[in-house]
Write an enzyme that holds these catalytic residues in place. Structure first.
Site, PDB file in Angstrom:
ATOM      1  N   CYS A 251      97.899 -38.811  30.733  1.00 32.51           N
ATOM      2  CA  CYS A 251      97.222 -38.355  29.513  1.00 32.51           C
ATOM      3  C   CYS A 251      98.171 -37.606  28.586  1.00 32.51           C
ATOM      4  O   CYS A 251      97.761 -37.108  27.549  1.00 32.51           O
ATOM      5  CB  CYS A 251      95.998 -37.510  29.849  1.00 32.51           C
TER       6      CYS A 251
ATOM      7  N   HIS B 241     100.822 -27.812  20.261  1.00 29.72           N
ATOM      8  CA  HIS B 241      99.503 -28.455  20.170  1.00 29.72           C
ATOM      9  C   HIS B 241      99.122 -28.861  18.746  1.00 29.72           C
ATOM     10  O   HIS B 241      98.379 -29.812  18.553  1.00 29.72           O
ATOM     11  CB  HIS B 241      98.445 -27.586  20.837  1.00 29.72           C
TER      12      HIS B 241
END
Ligand code: PEP
Ligand code: MG
Length: 540
Positions: free
Chosen positions: A478, A182
């Site tokens: 996404c 992330h």
């Protein structure tokens, strides 16, 4: 001595030249002689002052951009830097013989440690902020300033670190880290070039030395030649120009040459990303990652804290899609209070009905006039959507403007039961980051590649799009594949309706769509699937 090239893997594109700021190396065993201690104290004071004025500049810039919410967050950092308790502690350390950077780091850590232990979750969250402030001020004391375009060097970074440094750092180089972790996603969102997997050698860099970080080549170059520095500066300029072009075309829709419309939305976890995405033409938010701002939380965030985070972002989305994802904690997004859990995403929330109810209530309360879509992460079964729908229907005020409820298709199980999940969903969003890793059996936090064009992944996407369209649902992608120029045409060809991409990529993605021919994309996608089926010996 000539150039020295350290090799890693590019995780967020771009080339930058700048001074290295080595994180985590400020604490040294050096003892400062008695007579030099007052001067050392002055150095610490100057470092803090420099940090304060850099933060004040940022506040001013944010206010000028209309980002009052972000400005307030940065102002909290200024208050911390001015706190007399911090200065007192620094002085005590310096008077006992420690250097300014060591004293600043230790003082900030000690205060953060106290905050860490508090019952009050909001105060405890400030611990990460004070640590980060300590790191930046200590970096200034060693003479390296992020504000002047520093390239951050660290073993690894959490996503919060990257977001926090996003306003000041121009690049990041990590000894560890993976391209799909992330932290890399946040770096890509903010347009900060990043190289990961450089190995321990990168930690031998000295704060203040000039380096070139070339994330397109996946290298960090020490002692760069003048021409390499110039090339890096030119690259930066080129990226800035591309941004200006995207801004100028932000109100034109993204249509292929044969008139097929693709909606481009932005992925965000902060106001900064949302605003940047809208500047570059995003038509709404396709993925608001609600867990990222709470990665240092000591407890589940309260309804008030969540509304405080969501409201200013959603207020910018009147009558536009605002896709808010439920907390996707777990794996590399595990906050301290969930340490040890093996669960992830919706599994964790369904285990705590009060938390789920509170989050749905916060989202509905903060929605304002946005066209609200609530997105469920890590779905594996249609029953999970049913369970959430039931709780959502009971949220006060939900009846007036019923939000859409959608499933993220990012596990093999979800893709394989897409038809059943479509029956209980209003829309789909394909999470290619997790789906790719799951389909190929890779480790998301360490993996150096994420080949979404692998036929095993494309097949799952194809099954998902067909199931969605058969049920009359819109499908979004996404995951990062949506902004990969080699994968994007295939996704469009498979019938994906919307692409939600990192803020820094919105302009490019809209431009790439304008250069595509839809009919050609459809044929190419079909051919890839047919070839894959053929290779498996299936009849097509
Ligand atoms: C994904 O898995 O593709 C996705 C968008 O979710 P995240 O990256 O937040 O796991
Ligand atoms: Mg995911």
């Amino acid at each position: 001595m000539g150039e020295l090239t350290l090799r890693g893997v590019g995780a967020a594109p771009g080339v930058v030249a700048g001074r290295a700021v080595v994180l985590g190396t400020y604490v040294s065993g050096e003892t400062v002689a008695l007579e030099r201690r007052p001067a050392e104290m002055e150095r610490a004071r100057e470092a803090l002052d420099a940090e304060i004025s850099a933060l004040e500049d940022i506040v001013e810039r944010l206010r000028a951009m209309g980002r009052a919410g972000d400005a307030e967050i940065v102002e909290t950092g200024i208050l911390m830097a001015k706190d007399p308790v911090l200065l007192d502690r620094i002085e005590q350390h310096i008077m006992s013989g420690q250097s300014a950077p060591t004293a600043i780091s230790r003082a900030a850590d000690a205060i953060a440690h106290v905050l860490d232990g508090l019952e009050d979750a909001t105060l405890a969250e400030r611990a990460a902020d004070i640590r980060s402030l300590g790191r930046r001020a200590a970096a200034r004391a060693v003479g390296a300033s992020l504000g002047s375009g520093g390239v951050l060097i660290a073993t690894d970074l959490g996503p919060a670190d990257v977001a926090d440094l996003g306003l000041a750092a121009t690049g990041a180089a990590l000894a560890d880290g993976g391209v799909t972790a992330h932290a890399a996603i946040v770096a890509r969102s903010l347009g900060i070039p990043m190289v990961v997997g450089l190995g321990p050698e990168v930690l031998e860099l000295k704060s203040g030395e000039v380096v070139v970080l070339d994330a397109d080549e996946g290298v960090v170059v020490r002692r760069p030649t003048r021409s390499r520095i110039e090339a890096a500066n030119q690259d930066r300029e080129r990226r800035q120009q591309a941004r200006e072009t995207a801004r100028a075309r932000r109100n034109e829709p993204a249509l292929t040459t044969d008139g097929h419309r693709v909606t481009v939305l932005v992925n965000a976890a902060t106001m900064a990303e949302a605003v940047e995405g809208f500047e570059l033409g995003a038509e709404g938010i396709g993925l608001l990652r609600t867990e990222l701002p709470f990665l240092d939380a000591q407890a589940w965030p309260s309804v008030e804290t969540q509304v405080e985070f969501l409201r200013p972002i959603l207020a910018r989305l009147a009558n536009r899609p605002a896709t808010v994802r439920l907390f996707d904690f777990g794996a590399d997004k595990t906050p301290p209070f969930l340490r040890g859990t093996a669960k992830r995403g919706i599994d964790l929330l369904l285990e705590s009905p009060d938390v789920l109810r509170a989050q749905l209530a916060a989202i509905v309360e903060a929605a304002g006039d946005a066209e609200l879509r609530i997105l469920v992460p890590m779905v594996v079964h249609s029953d999970q959507l049913r369970a959430i729908r039931k709780v959502l229907d009971e949220v006060p005020g939900v009846g007036q403007r019923r939000p859409q409820l959608g499933a993220m298709i990012e596990t093999r199980e979800a893709a394989m039961s897409a038809a059943a999940i479509a029956d209980v969903s209003d829309f789909f969003s394909i999470g290619t980051n997790d789906l790719t890793q799951a389909a190929l059996g890779l480790d998301r936090e360490r993996s150096r590649t994420a080949p979404a064009t692998d036929p095993r992944v494309l097949r799952l996407i194809d099954v998902t799009v067909r199931a969605a369209h058969a049920a009359g649902l819109t499908v979004d992608v996404c995951g990062e594949a949506g902004s990969d120029p080699t994968v994007l045409p295939v996704l469009v060809g498979l019938g994906v309706d919307e692409l939600s991409v990192a803020a820094a990529r919105v302009g490019e993605v809209r431009q790439w769509v304008r250069e595509l021919d839809y009919a050609t994309c459809r044929n190419a996608a079909r051919q890839l699937l047919d070839e894959a089926a053929h290779a498996r010996g299936e009849r097509v």
